[in-house]
Design a protein around this motif. Sequence first.
Motif, PDB file in Angstrom:
ATOM      1  N   UNK A   8       1.166   3.040  10.291  1.00  0.00           N
ATOM      2  CA  UNK A   8       2.554   2.692  10.441  1.00  0.00           C
ATOM      3  C   UNK A   8       3.213   3.621  11.454  1.00  0.00           C
ATOM      4  N   UNK A   9       4.256   3.130  12.105  1.00  0.00           N
ATOM      5  CA  UNK A   9       4.981   3.914  13.093  1.00  0.00           C
ATOM      6  C   UNK A   9       5.996   4.822  12.417  1.00  0.00           C
ATOM      7  N   UNK A  10       6.614   5.690  13.209  1.00  0.00           N
ATOM      8  CA  UNK A  10       7.639   6.588  12.669  1.00  0.00           C
ATOM      9  C   UNK A  10       8.901   5.841  12.264  1.00  0.00           C
ATOM     10  N   UNK A  11       9.190   4.733  12.936  1.00  0.00           N
ATOM     11  CA  UNK A  11      10.300   3.870  12.539  1.00  0.00           C
ATOM     12  C   UNK A  11       9.778   2.441  12.431  1.00  0.00           C
TER      13      UNK A  11
ATOM     14  N   UNK B  45       3.945   9.838   4.362  1.00  0.00           N
ATOM     15  CA  UNK B  45       3.083   8.931   3.605  1.00  0.00           C
ATOM     16  C   UNK B  45       2.248   9.795   2.669  1.00  0.00           C
ATOM     17  N   UNK B  46       1.919   9.244   1.516  1.00  0.00           N
ATOM     18  CA  UNK B  46       1.213   9.984   0.476  1.00  0.00           C
ATOM     19  C   UNK B  46       0.081   9.135  -0.081  1.00  0.00           C
ATOM     20  N   UNK B  47      -0.948   9.797  -0.586  1.00  0.00           N
ATOM     21  CA  UNK B  47      -2.025   9.103  -1.290  1.00  0.00           C
ATOM     22  C   UNK B  47      -2.137   9.703  -2.681  1.00  0.00           C
TER      23      UNK B  47
ATOM     24  N   UNK C  92      13.432   5.897  -0.171  1.00  0.00           N
ATOM     25  CA  UNK C  92      12.775   4.753  -0.793  1.00  0.00           C
ATOM     26  C   UNK C  92      11.269   4.984  -0.777  1.00  0.00           C
ATOM     27  N   UNK C  93      10.590   4.415  -1.753  1.00  0.00           N
ATOM     28  CA  UNK C  93       9.141   4.524  -1.843  1.00  0.00           C
ATOM     29  C   UNK C  93       8.565   3.128  -2.008  1.00  0.00           C
ATOM     30  N   UNK C  94       7.555   2.829  -1.208  1.00  0.00           N
ATOM     31  CA  UNK C  94       6.835   1.563  -1.325  1.00  0.00           C
ATOM     32  C   UNK C  94       5.344   1.850  -1.243  1.00  0.00           C
ATOM     33  N   UNK C  95       4.559   1.021  -1.889  1.00  0.00           N
ATOM     34  CA  UNK C  95       3.112   1.119  -1.785  1.00  0.00           C
ATOM     35  C   UNK C  95       2.666   0.303  -0.575  1.00  0.00           C
ATOM     36  N   UNK C  96       1.581   0.735   0.051  1.00  0.00           N
ATOM     37  CA  UNK C  96       1.039  -0.025   1.169  1.00  0.00           C
ATOM     38  C   UNK C  96      -0.464   0.173   1.269  1.00  0.00           C
ATOM     39  N   UNK C  97      -1.109  -0.714   1.981  1.00  0.00           N
ATOM     40  CA  UNK C  97      -2.547  -0.646   2.229  1.00  0.00           C
ATOM     41  C   UNK C  97      -2.732  -0.385   3.716  1.00  0.00           C
ATOM     42  N   UNK C  98      -3.247   0.791   4.104  1.00  0.00           N
ATOM     43  CA  UNK C  98      -3.381   1.100   5.525  1.00  0.00           C
ATOM     44  C   UNK C  98      -4.324   0.153   6.268  1.00  0.00           C
ATOM     45  N   UNK C  99      -5.177  -0.568   5.557  1.00  0.00           N
ATOM     46  CA  UNK C  99      -6.083  -1.516   6.194  1.00  0.00           C
ATOM     47  C   UNK C  99      -5.415  -2.865   6.452  1.00  0.00           C
ATOM     48  N   UNK C 100      -4.235  -3.083   5.876  1.00  0.00           N
ATOM     49  CA  UNK C 100      -3.500  -4.334   6.038  1.00  0.00           C
ATOM     50  C   UNK C 100      -2.765  -4.314   7.371  1.00  0.00           C
ATOM     51  N   UNK C 101      -3.227  -5.104   8.320  1.00  0.00           N
ATOM     52  CA  UNK C 101      -2.646  -5.114   9.665  1.00  0.00           C
ATOM     53  C   UNK C 101      -1.213  -5.627   9.692  1.00  0.00           C
TER      54      UNK C 101
END
Length: 77
Positions: A1-4, A21-23, A45-54
């Motif tokens: 992900x980008x900085x913004x 970002x945290x793991x 704000x906090x959201x979950x994400x998958x770094x492999x998800x383009x």
Amino acid sequence: MNDTFFLDTDTGSVECQVITSLYSEKTKKYYLVYEYVNDESDEMYVSAYDPADESNTLNDVSSEELEEGANLLNEEM
């Protein structure tokens, strides 16, 4: 992900600034901590994400995940 990045909300598109970002070993998930760029409040704000998800989809987190994210953030600082 980008900085913004831009996030679509109920009130329109909002520019967001990535704080970190945290793991979590506990949940085996990645979390993104961010704030709205033009918001004078100190809300984060906090959201979950998958770094492999383009598509860089952000997912809602449960109250337990939010607490885990806060713990990780406190450890990092």
